[in-house]
Design a protein around this motif. Structure first.
Motif, PDB file in Angstrom:
ATOM      1  N   ASN A 206     -16.424   0.018   0.759  1.00 55.32           N
ATOM      2  CA  ASN A 206     -15.095   0.437   0.443  1.00 55.32           C
ATOM      3  C   ASN A 206     -14.684   1.536   1.281  1.00 55.32           C
ATOM      4  O   ASN A 206     -13.622   1.713   1.753  1.00 55.32           O
ATOM      5  CB  ASN A 206     -15.261   0.476  -0.961  1.00 55.32           C
TER       6      ASN A 206
ATOM      7  N   ASP B  70      -7.515  -1.304  10.394  1.00 53.86           N
ATOM      8  CA  ASP B  70      -7.347  -2.651  10.365  1.00 53.86           C
ATOM      9  C   ASP B  70      -8.719  -3.331  10.994  1.00 53.86           C
ATOM     10  O   ASP B  70      -8.925  -3.168  12.173  1.00 53.86           O
ATOM     11  CB  ASP B  70      -6.210  -2.919  11.477  1.00 53.86           C
TER      12      ASP B  70
ATOM     13  N   ALA C 248     -13.318  13.133   7.033  1.00 51.49           N
ATOM     14  CA  ALA C 248     -14.286  12.045   6.706  1.00 51.49           C
ATOM     15  C   ALA C 248     -13.508  11.001   5.958  1.00 51.49           C
ATOM     16  O   ALA C 248     -12.683  11.361   5.392  1.00 51.49           O
ATOM     17  CB  ALA C 248     -15.504  12.580   6.023  1.00 51.49           C
TER      18      ALA C 248
ATOM     19  N   HIS D  86      -0.863   6.731   9.888  1.00 54.49           N
ATOM     20  CA  HIS D  86      -1.013   5.967   8.915  1.00 54.49           C
ATOM     21  C   HIS D  86       0.253   5.693   8.180  1.00 54.49           C
ATOM     22  O   HIS D  86       0.430   4.800   7.336  1.00 54.49           O
ATOM     23  CB  HIS D  86      -2.109   6.123   7.880  1.00 54.49           C
TER      24      HIS D  86
ATOM     25  N   ASP E  95     -13.311   0.769   4.672  1.00 56.88           N
ATOM     26  CA  ASP E  95     -12.149   0.203   4.772  1.00 56.88           C
ATOM     27  C   ASP E  95     -10.893   0.896   5.060  1.00 56.88           C
ATOM     28  O   ASP E  95     -10.142   1.115   4.051  1.00 56.88           O
ATOM     29  CB  ASP E  95     -12.116  -0.827   3.531  1.00 56.88           C
TER      30      ASP E  95
ATOM     31  N   GLY F  76      -7.754  -4.333   0.089  1.00 50.62           N
ATOM     32  CA  GLY F  76      -7.828  -3.702  -1.157  1.00 50.62           C
ATOM     33  C   GLY F  76      -9.229  -3.350  -1.646  1.00 50.62           C
ATOM     34  O   GLY F  76     -10.219  -3.996  -1.092  1.00 50.62           O
ATOM     35  N   ASP F  77      -9.445  -2.849  -2.772  1.00 54.23           N
ATOM     36  CA  ASP F  77     -10.658  -2.748  -3.618  1.00 54.23           C
ATOM     37  C   ASP F  77     -11.176  -4.195  -3.941  1.00 54.23           C
ATOM     38  O   ASP F  77     -12.443  -4.471  -3.814  1.00 54.23           O
ATOM     39  CB  ASP F  77     -10.759  -1.972  -4.510  1.00 54.23           C
TER      40      ASP F  77
ATOM     41  N   GLN G  95       0.779  -1.118  -0.050  1.00 54.93           N
ATOM     42  CA  GLN G  95       0.128   0.057  -0.139  1.00 54.93           C
ATOM     43  C   GLN G  95       0.974   1.388  -0.085  1.00 54.93           C
ATOM     44  O   GLN G  95       1.828   1.333   0.864  1.00 54.93           O
ATOM     45  CB  GLN G  95      -0.842  -0.033   1.290  1.00 54.93           C
TER      46      GLN G  95
HETATM   47  C1  57M Z   1     -10.852   3.517   0.769  1.00 51.64           C
HETATM   48  N1  57M Z   1      -8.944   3.312   1.926  1.00 51.64           N
HETATM   49  C2  57M Z   1      -8.147   3.717   2.481  1.00 51.64           C
HETATM   50  C3  57M Z   1      -6.524  -0.539   1.316  1.00 51.64           C
HETATM   51  C4  57M Z   1      -8.033  -0.874   1.631  1.00 51.64           C
HETATM   52  C5  57M Z   1     -14.624  10.725  -1.349  1.00 51.64           C
HETATM   53  C6  57M Z   1     -13.587  10.097  -0.340  1.00 51.64           C
HETATM   54  C7  57M Z   1     -14.055  10.263   1.008  1.00 51.64           C
HETATM   55  C8  57M Z   1     -13.155   8.769  -0.282  1.00 51.64           C
HETATM   56  C9  57M Z   1     -12.078   8.219   0.584  1.00 51.64           C
HETATM   57  C10 57M Z   1     -11.546   7.123   0.107  1.00 51.64           C
HETATM   58  O1  57M Z   1     -10.842   7.107  -0.836  1.00 51.64           O
HETATM   59  N2  57M Z   1     -12.042   6.047   0.534  1.00 51.64           N
HETATM   60  C11 57M Z   1     -11.702   4.786   0.062  1.00 51.64           C
HETATM   61  C12 57M Z   1     -10.370   4.169   1.912  1.00 51.64           C
HETATM   62  C13 57M Z   1      -6.754   3.116   2.253  1.00 51.64           C
HETATM   63  O2  57M Z   1      -6.903   1.572   2.259  1.00 51.64           O
HETATM   64  C14 57M Z   1      -6.657   0.972   1.028  1.00 51.64           C
HETATM   65  O3  57M Z   1      -8.053   1.030   0.224  1.00 51.64           O
HETATM   66  C15 57M Z   1      -8.539  -0.093   0.403  1.00 51.64           C
HETATM   67  C16 57M Z   1     -10.131  -0.125   0.338  1.00 51.64           C
HETATM   68  N3  57M Z   1     -10.488   0.568  -0.613  1.00 51.64           N
HETATM   69  O4  57M Z   1      -8.193  -2.011   1.509  1.00 51.64           O
HETATM   70  O5  57M Z   1      -5.934  -1.258   0.308  1.00 51.64           O
HETATM   71  C17 57M Z   1      -5.846   3.377   3.752  1.00 51.64           C
HETATM   72  O6  57M Z   1      -6.709   3.086   4.562  1.00 51.64           O
HETATM   73  C18 57M Z   1      -5.835   2.585   5.854  1.00 51.64           C
HETATM   74  N4  57M Z   1      -6.132   1.045   6.112  1.00 51.64           N
HETATM   75  C19 57M Z   1      -5.853   0.406   7.213  1.00 51.64           C
HETATM   76  N5  57M Z   1      -6.318  -0.814   7.468  1.00 51.64           N
HETATM   77  C20 57M Z   1      -6.969  -1.667   6.597  1.00 51.64           C
HETATM   78  O7  57M Z   1      -7.280  -2.755   7.117  1.00 51.64           O
HETATM   79  O8  57M Z   1      -5.248   1.034   7.857  1.00 51.64           O
HETATM   80  C21 57M Z   1      -6.950   0.378   5.268  1.00 51.64           C
HETATM   81  C22 57M Z   1      -7.414  -1.080   5.461  1.00 51.64           C
HETATM   82  C23 57M Z   1      -4.743   2.643   3.851  1.00 51.64           C
HETATM   83  C24 57M Z   1      -4.254   2.460   5.201  1.00 51.64           C
HETATM   84  O9  57M Z   1      -3.719   3.777   5.585  1.00 51.64           O
HETATM   85  O10 57M Z   1      -3.598   3.394   2.985  1.00 51.64           O
HETATM   86  C25 57M Z   1      -7.832   5.424   2.574  1.00 51.64           C
HETATM   87  O11 57M Z   1      -8.249   5.931   3.637  1.00 51.64           O
HETATM   88  O12 57M Z   1      -7.209   5.850   1.523  1.00 51.64           O
HETATM   89  N6  57M Z   1     -11.178   9.314   0.885  1.00 51.64           N
HETATM   90  C26 57M Z   1     -10.739   9.274   2.283  1.00 51.64           C
HETATM   91  O13 57M Z   1     -10.968   8.474   2.796  1.00 51.64           O
HETATM   92  C27 57M Z   1      -9.867  10.676   2.565  1.00 51.64           C
HETATM   93  N7  57M Z   1     -10.883  11.578   2.985  1.00 51.64           N
HETATM   94  C28 57M Z   1     -10.884  12.921   2.571  1.00 51.64           C
HETATM   95  O14 57M Z   1     -10.540  13.160   1.767  1.00 51.64           O
HETATM   96  N8  57M Z   1     -11.865  13.478   3.408  1.00 51.64           N
HETATM   97  C29 57M Z   1     -12.054  14.795   3.048  1.00 51.64           C
HETATM   98  C30 57M Z   1     -13.547  15.038   2.428  1.00 51.64           C
HETATM   99  C31 57M Z   1     -14.407  13.859   1.888  1.00 51.64           C
HETATM  100  C32 57M Z   1     -14.065  16.370   1.929  1.00 51.64           C
HETATM  101  C33 57M Z   1     -12.491  15.741   4.496  1.00 51.64           C
HETATM  102  O15 57M Z   1     -12.757  15.089   5.329  1.00 51.64           O
HETATM  103  O16 57M Z   1     -12.121  16.946   4.292  1.00 51.64           O
HETATM  104  C34 57M Z   1      -8.748  10.461   3.529  1.00 51.64           C
HETATM  105  N9  57M Z   1      -8.124   9.212   3.173  1.00 51.64           N
HETATM  106  C35 57M Z   1      -6.695   9.104   3.445  1.00 51.64           C
HETATM  107  N10 57M Z   1      -6.051  10.210   3.592  1.00 51.64           N
HETATM  108  N11 57M Z   1      -6.048   7.970   3.284  1.00 51.64           N
HETATM  109  C36 57M Z   1      -8.128  11.673   3.530  1.00 51.64           C
HETATM  110  C37 57M Z   1      -6.969  11.606   3.921  1.00 51.64           C
END
Ligand code: 57M
Length: 358
Positions: free
Chosen positions: A190, A196, A320, A65, A193, A264-265, A55
């Motif tokens: 999705n 952990d 979020a 993270h 996720d 993952g997805d 990742q």
């Molecule tokens: C997937 N996935 C994780 C891993 C997992 C529209 C928006 C809200 C979308 C959202 C988003 O992208 N969500 C989809 C979330 C990612 O995990 C990977 O993705 C797979 C699932 N699709 O299986 O391969 C990270 O999550 C962590 N993780 C764990 N344990 C696990 O068992 O710790 C995952 C599985 C991994 C790991 O760190 O890298 C993700 O979060 O990317 N976007 C967001 O969630 C973002 N939020 C955001 O932009 N918020 C804004 C908005 C909506 C206005 C706000 O609040 O202001 C954040 N995500 C991240 N960083 N990572 C922003 C910052």
């Protein structure tokens, strides 16, 4: 397959009668799923690590993270395998519901796989474009919906929790409704996720709940007694749900904090879609909002956050989806995860109570 091979032997050896029972086959489907995870899990994690399928962590997320950088992802392959193989072994393969459930699980797993593949192997951080992802999800759900409504002729009446006499007929609108349930469930899982075990825990609880619903819905006497819709043949989905619960628990063994692998997805899209399609086929579609309440809460947090930010430039949550909010408030990761599981259990119990309170 085992059902088809072994059940006919009951004519000569009465022991094989046991293969007739859904309960027996569900238990063994769950155990097979668990064993598959335990056997294949360490190997898959080694393979993913050795091919550097790790990742990449976004820099704008909660700081802690960053330590997860490089954790192998695409572990959802294990989930899909551990759902499909036990189902093929233990279910009655002449049952159309089983094939539709497998079709949706594998189809959404494939969309997730392509997305993960582009992100992790091709190193394209965007993965599949949102448009391609969404269109393929709608096409697959549309195919499943058409099969469910046109071919099997599942009734277009929707069950409203707590109201036994309120069963609105949707007519042809039942098809877009099914698409909404499948696509919505898939994307909500999705979004969840992100910690952990955060997505797989509530998925196990939801699979267990639908295991019960499927059994009851497919049993003419119980369905009539509870005054829930009776769907002949839907009982076989109990086995599919059992495999899903087993696969989820087996995956959680490796995904629990601190995770050795992420799904993952490949995993999140397929688990969510599988729950959605089962909810439709056992005629407990609306109650999925309650059973999958944690997923709904996560999805709503994103919708509210984006809406609020776009209209007022102010955020409701620190970040979020809502699990990030608690992280930024300083809650330890396991605390957030286990509390979300507890909420899931409470919601599942409430959902089960709708069988009686109506
Ligand atoms: C997937 N996935 C994780 C891993 C997992 C529209 C928006 C809200 C979308 C959202 C988003 O992208 N969500 C989809 C979330 C990612 O995990 C990977 O993705 C797979 C699932 N699709 O299986 O391969 C990270 O999550 C962590 N993780 C764990 N344990 C696990 O068992 O710790 C995952 C599985 C991994 C790991 O760190 O890298 C993700 O979060 O990317 N976007 C967001 O969630 C973002 N939020 C955001 O932009 N918020 C804004 C908005 C909506 C206005 C706000 O609040 O202001 C954040 N995500 C991240 N960083 N990572 C922003 C910052």
């Amino acid at each position: 397959m085992l059902y088809h091979l072994l059940f006919p032997l009951h004519v000569e050896y009465s022991f094989f009668n046991v293969f007739r029972y859904i309960t027996f086959r569900t238990i063994y489907a769950s155990i097979t799923a668990l064993l598959l995870c335990f056997i294949l899990g360490p190997w898959l994690i080694r393979e993913l690590s050795s091919h550097q399928i790790g990742q990449t962590i976004r820099r704008d997320g909660p700081e802690r993270h960053l330590a997860k950088e490089g954790t192998p992802t695409m572990g959802g392959l294990l989930i899909v395998i551990a759902v499909v193989i036990p189902t093929l072994l233990w279910a009655n393969l002449s049952n159309p519901y089983i094939w539709i459930a497998i079709f949706v699980t594998v189809g959404y797993g494939a969309i997730g796989f392509l997305d993960d593949f582009k992100k992790v192997i091709r190193k394209d951080p965007k993965g599949l474009s949102a448009k391609a992802k969404f269109t393929s999800q709608i096409i697959l759900a549309g195919m499943a919906a058409t099969l469910i409504y046109m071919d099997i002729g599942i009734q277009d009446k929707v069950s409203i929790p707590f109201f036994k006499k309120l069963n609105p007929r949707l007519g042809i609108l039942y098809i877009p409704f099914i698409i909404l349930v499948i696509v919505g469930a898939s994307n909500a899982v999705n979004l969840t996720d992100g910690l952990d075990g955060l997505a797989v825990g509530p998925s196990i609880i939801a699979a267990g709940t639908y295991m019960l619903f499927a059994y009851l819905t497919g049993h003419v006497k119980i369905a009539n007694y509870l005054q829930i819709p009776y769907v002949p043949g839907a009982g076989e989905l109990t086995i599919f749900c059992g495999a899903m619960a087993g696969a989820g628990i087996g995956f959680l063994w490796f995904n629990t904090y601190p995770a050795q692998v992420f799904m993952g997805d490949t995993g999140s899209l397929s688990l969510g879609a599988a729950l959605g399609v089962v909810a439709v086929m056992v005629k407990q579609e609306i109650v999925l909002v309650l059973v999958g309440g944690v997923f709904v809460m996560e999805a709503l947090s994103v919708i509210f956050q984006v809406f609020s930010y776009k209209t007022t430039r102010k955020r409701i949550f620190r970040m979020a989806p809502v699990h990030h909010h608690f992280e930024l408030k300083g809650w330890a990761e396991p605390k957030i995860i286990v509390r979300f599981w507890i909420i899931s259990i409470i919601l599942a119990l409430l959902a089960i109570s709708t069988l009686k309170i109506r």
